[in-house]
Enzyme design. Structure first.
Site, mmCIF file in Angstrom:
data_model
loop_
_atom_site.group_PDB
_atom_site.id
_atom_site.type_symbol
_atom_site.label_atom_id
_atom_site.label_comp_id
_atom_site.label_asym_id
_atom_site.label_seq_id
_atom_site.Cartn_x
_atom_site.Cartn_y
_atom_site.Cartn_z
ATOM 1 N N LYS A 118 -1.691 -1.470 -3.784
ATOM 2 C CA LYS A 118 -2.700 -0.407 -3.788
ATOM 3 C C LYS A 118 -1.933 0.893 -3.991
ATOM 4 O O LYS A 118 -1.167 1.321 -3.114
ATOM 5 C CB LYS A 118 -3.480 -0.390 -2.471
ATOM 6 N N TYR B 244 0.859 -1.186 0.000
ATOM 7 C CA TYR B 244 0.000 0.000 0.000
ATOM 8 C C TYR B 244 0.894 1.234 0.000
ATOM 9 O O TYR B 244 1.561 1.522 0.992
ATOM 10 C CB TYR B 244 -0.908 -0.045 1.229
#
Length: 298
Positions: A163, A135
């Site tokens: 992400k 992320y």
């Protein structure tokens, strides 16, 4: 495990009026999300106020999400810390709680180098019994994980996705260019879902799907199917709400919106506070424009 694709909701953590976990509200919320057609669920991220939940609470949120989802959709559990040792421990707890994937963000405040990020995420992945989703969120962590670092980490057998929430479309395109086959690239911003998928991306981890799971899931499915006209129509319709969700720091607006919808109480943990009246007015107007019933607010 199959490639992570589609629209996943970075779910909020409901609290009672006195600030405890609202387990009945969480179970009902997860059930609604699944029934609305969301593709996967992401508890204990920044939208879930993970940094103001203690270890036992985070474990309980993930366990209850897994229990309520009952295998109908994957659960991607947040496990982030700026102390690598504690990030490893949190990852192991989330695996034991039944998560299908681990979502691990760049360490915040420390500002590690790219070499530090590489070693941090390798330690997390080595300790995990589940696939790991990186992320990248420099606006919160203070450090930007570069595409070359993502590509290097993607060689680890358990690191399967990223992400990408840098807000930089050029950087996202470079990640798509250097990723290996079978590695998912997911938008970390709702507005980026359509352009990222059109460029070869795999979906989004969404804030707006807390409020509108069915519509966000349809937008992503149209985009993945190459049905650009349908996806563009939905994005134009939803964009004002996507923008309203970030008038104040996430998850302040989305929790206010969900309270207006009667899904949760409008309670956050300090240092976050409930949305200002003007923000609630804007959110209520956008929800009403989309045909969603809202309650009056104080």
């Amino acid at each position: 495990m199959t490639i992570l694709r589609g629209c996943g909701t970075a779910i909020v953590t409901p609290f009672t009026d006195d600030g405890r976990l609202d387990e009945p509200a969480l179970s009902a919320f997860v059930t609604w999300q699944v029934e609305e057609g969301i593709d996967f669920l992401v508890p204990c991220g920044s939208t879930g106020e993970a940094q103001t939940l203690d270890d036992a609470e985070r474990t309980r949120v993930v366990h209850l999400t897994v229990q309520t989802a009952r295998g109908r959709v994957p659960v991607v559990a947040g496990a982030t810390h700026n102390d690598t040792r504690r990030a490893v421990e949190d990852t192991m707890r989330m695996c034991d709680a039944g998560a299908d994937y681990i979502l691990s963000a760049c360490p915040y405040y420390n500002k590690p180098t790219q070499g530090g990020l590489l070693r941090h995420f390798e330690a997390v992945a080595d300790a995990s019994s589940r696939p790991v989703v990186l992320y990248n969120v420099p606006g919160r962590s203070g450090v930007n994980m570069l595409p070359a670092t993502v590509a290097a980490l993607a060689r680890h057998e358990r690191i399967v996705a990223v992400k990408e929430a840098s807000g930089d479309m050029h950087q996202a395109l470079e990640v798509l260019r250097v990723r290996p086959a079978g590695f998912s690239v997911l938008a970390g911003d709702d507005w980026m879902a359509l352009p990222l998928i059109a460029s070869g991306g795999d979906g989004v981890i969404s804030v707006a799907s807390n409020e509108i799971p069915g519509r966000m899931a349809r937008l992503v499915r149209h985009a993945l199917a190459g049905e650009q006209a349908e996806a563009q129509h939905l994005l134009r319709e939803l964009l004002p709400l996507l923008d309203a969700n970030f008038i104040e720091s996430n998850p302040i607006p989305v929790k206010g919106a969900l309270a207006l919808m009667g899904r949760i109480r409008n309670v956050l943990r300090l240092p976050l506070v409930p949305a200002a009246p003007a923000t609630l007015e804007r959110l209520g107007a956008e929800l009403a424009r989309l045909g969603i019933s809202v309650r009056p607010h104080d």
